[in-house]
Write a protein that holds these residues in place. Sequence first.
Motif, PDB file in Angstrom:
ATOM      1  N   SER A 150       4.055   3.961  -2.936  1.00  0.00           N
ATOM      2  CA  SER A 150       4.034   4.167  -4.385  1.00  0.00           C
ATOM      3  C   SER A 150       3.046   5.273  -4.728  1.00  0.00           C
ATOM      4  O   SER A 150       2.200   5.650  -3.930  1.00  0.00           O
ATOM      5  CB  SER A 150       3.585   2.872  -5.098  1.00  0.00           C
ATOM      6  N   ALA A 151       3.241   5.776  -5.956  1.00  0.00           N
ATOM      7  CA  ALA A 151       2.313   6.796  -6.464  1.00  0.00           C
ATOM      8  C   ALA A 151       0.921   6.221  -6.686  1.00  0.00           C
ATOM      9  O   ALA A 151      -0.054   6.965  -6.789  1.00  0.00           O
ATOM     10  CB  ALA A 151       2.849   7.361  -7.794  1.00  0.00           C
ATOM     11  N   THR A 152       0.844   4.893  -6.806  1.00  0.00           N
ATOM     12  CA  THR A 152      -0.455   4.274  -7.012  1.00  0.00           C
ATOM     13  C   THR A 152      -1.424   4.646  -5.898  1.00  0.00           C
ATOM     14  O   THR A 152      -2.623   4.869  -6.112  1.00  0.00           O
ATOM     15  CB  THR A 152      -0.294   2.759  -7.061  1.00  0.00           C
ATOM     16  N   ARG A 153      -0.881   4.715  -4.717  1.00  0.00           N
ATOM     17  CA  ARG A 153      -1.744   5.081  -3.599  1.00  0.00           C
ATOM     18  C   ARG A 153      -2.281   6.494  -3.738  1.00  0.00           C
ATOM     19  O   ARG A 153      -3.461   6.749  -3.524  1.00  0.00           O
ATOM     20  CB  ARG A 153      -0.962   4.980  -2.302  1.00  0.00           C
ATOM     21  N   PHE A 154      -1.374   7.351  -4.140  1.00  0.00           N
ATOM     22  CA  PHE A 154      -1.847   8.724  -4.360  1.00  0.00           C
ATOM     23  C   PHE A 154      -2.877   8.765  -5.479  1.00  0.00           C
ATOM     24  O   PHE A 154      -3.874   9.481  -5.412  1.00  0.00           O
ATOM     25  CB  PHE A 154      -0.655   9.639  -4.690  1.00  0.00           C
ATOM     26  N   LEU A 155      -2.594   7.961  -6.483  1.00  0.00           N
ATOM     27  CA  LEU A 155      -3.561   7.916  -7.591  1.00  0.00           C
ATOM     28  C   LEU A 155      -4.906   7.349  -7.134  1.00  0.00           C
ATOM     29  O   LEU A 155      -5.975   7.778  -7.596  1.00  0.00           O
ATOM     30  CB  LEU A 155      -3.004   7.078  -8.737  1.00  0.00           C
ATOM     31  N   ASP A 156      -4.805   6.364  -6.228  1.00  0.00           N
ATOM     32  CA  ASP A 156      -6.076   5.826  -5.694  1.00  0.00           C
ATOM     33  C   ASP A 156      -6.845   6.921  -4.975  1.00  0.00           C
ATOM     34  O   ASP A 156      -8.084   7.037  -5.112  1.00  0.00           O
ATOM     35  CB  ASP A 156      -5.797   4.677  -4.731  1.00  0.00           C
ATOM     36  N   ARG A 157      -6.133   7.703  -4.217  1.00  0.00           N
ATOM     37  CA  ARG A 157      -6.824   8.801  -3.537  1.00  0.00           C
ATOM     38  C   ARG A 157      -7.400   9.770  -4.553  1.00  0.00           C
ATOM     39  O   ARG A 157      -8.531  10.233  -4.428  1.00  0.00           O
ATOM     40  CB  ARG A 157      -5.833   9.538  -2.627  1.00  0.00           C
ATOM     41  N   LEU A 158      -6.569  10.056  -5.577  1.00  0.00           N
ATOM     42  CA  LEU A 158      -7.054  10.940  -6.637  1.00  0.00           C
ATOM     43  C   LEU A 158      -8.307  10.364  -7.293  1.00  0.00           C
ATOM     44  O   LEU A 158      -9.285  11.065  -7.566  1.00  0.00           O
ATOM     45  CB  LEU A 158      -5.936  11.117  -7.676  1.00  0.00           C
ATOM     46  N   GLU A 159      -8.256   9.024  -7.459  1.00  0.00           N
ATOM     47  CA  GLU A 159      -9.417   8.364  -8.069  1.00  0.00           C
ATOM     48  C   GLU A 159     -10.644   8.532  -7.186  1.00  0.00           C
ATOM     49  O   GLU A 159     -11.754   8.812  -7.680  1.00  0.00           O
ATOM     50  CB  GLU A 159      -9.106   6.870  -8.247  1.00  0.00           C
TER      51      GLU A 159
END
Lengths: 264, 234
Positions: free
Chosen positions: A233-242
């Motif tokens: 999911s994009a959530t993972r990418f967002l977590d990395r972004l976070e």
Amino acid sequence: MQIDWLTVAAQIVNFLVLVWLLQRFLYRPITEAMARREARIETRLSEAREARSEVETEARRLREKQDELEASRDEMLREARLEADDLRAALENDLRKEMEDRRKTWEHHLEEERDAVAARLRQRAGHQVIDIVGRVLRDYAGTDIAGQVAGTFAERLADLDAEARERLSDAARRAGGRARVESGVPLEPSARSRITRAIHDRIAPDIEVTYGEDDTLLIGVRLTIGEQTVEWSATRFLDRLETTLDEVIESGGGPRSRRAPVTG
Amino acid sequence: MEISPDAWVLYEWRGLQLNATIVFTWAVMALLVIGSRAVTARLSEGETVSRWQVALEVIVSTIRDQIAEVGADTPGRYLPFIGTLFLFIATANLLSVVPGYQPPTGSLSTTVALALCVLIAVPLFSIGDRGLVAYLRTYVQPTPLMLPFNLVAEVSRTIALAVRLYGNVMSGTVIVGILISVAPFFFPVVMQVLGLLTGLIQAYIFAILAMVYIGSASRTRHRADAPPPTDTGE
């Protein structure tokens, strides 16, 4: 030279009378007065001696008492000094603790504020990324984002190693052959069938797949079989972004406890 | 020139003559008694003492000390007799500076009377100390052969006392009388001063001798073979 015996007799009488008179008026009163005075002086001397000894005793007692008082005063001063030192140390400790507490509270508030900022930023960035990704996918691949997600998920399933596939198939058997797929955006029927097919191919052919939606995934798919989960999911990418954003904020906002990175 | 106040008869009543000796004796007695009474009536036993009382205390205590020095164990017992002898003779002699006064001690009758008093007082004090028998036994000590000598000693002692005092006082008066007729201005004064000194010394000697006689008679109780006291006349 003649002796008048009558005069002699008269003189004898005169002398004896004089002896009696002087004994009465001179010797006895004077002697008694002197004796009484001597007795009085002796009495007063002995009284004075007694008084002196009493005074000396009293003086000795007072001197001892004074020594004791001085000793106890020194002891009290010493104790008071120790007490004051203890009190000062305690006050310093209290002050230090309070300062520490305030600092911690301030850091906590700062952290909360930064978290809030990071959350807003992440949310906004996430939506921005979704928009950008969706637009790019639509513009350049001629398909919608859900189809791309389904395709990517199917590829991930295909890339699973044998051990993971074995765990998933065991879980499917224990769960009675049921699996659930959740996605951040509604999936087209073609995407669904693609995923179902991938599941049947890679895990077990007799699994019954149901579909649902979960907004928290943003873009992505999560497969749940029993207690086993596979997610992209994009959530993972967002977590990395976070994480990246955290690092940026930290570098600009001072030291802080590093948050553990989220892993898929 | 009258050399004895006995011959100066002031009053005569039915053969009884009141001579100057007795009158001046009364004057001396009155002076002593009234003076003593005046001081001892206001005796102080505190810290502040009048100078007269101090004077009397000094006199009395000195006499007592002298009696004690002669050897009496209890000076208070002899104080009235010895002290009165001294005070009377001294006062009678010292008053001779008063014009018109004739010292009664210049009369042989007075000195004989005083010597007789001593003569009687010695055995009385001795008997009072140890009893009559013990006293009488001293006359036959160390052997009965000594009895006449002891008796002669008693009598001669008394006569010596009487004549010594009389001679001194009377001679002073006589010498002053002679000097007045020879050198009427300066020498009588010197002799008067000398007479005061002699009078005081005579009073002292008379009293001390009386005490020595009494004391030696009493001491023979302890030393029965002690030598008789030697006469220490001038």
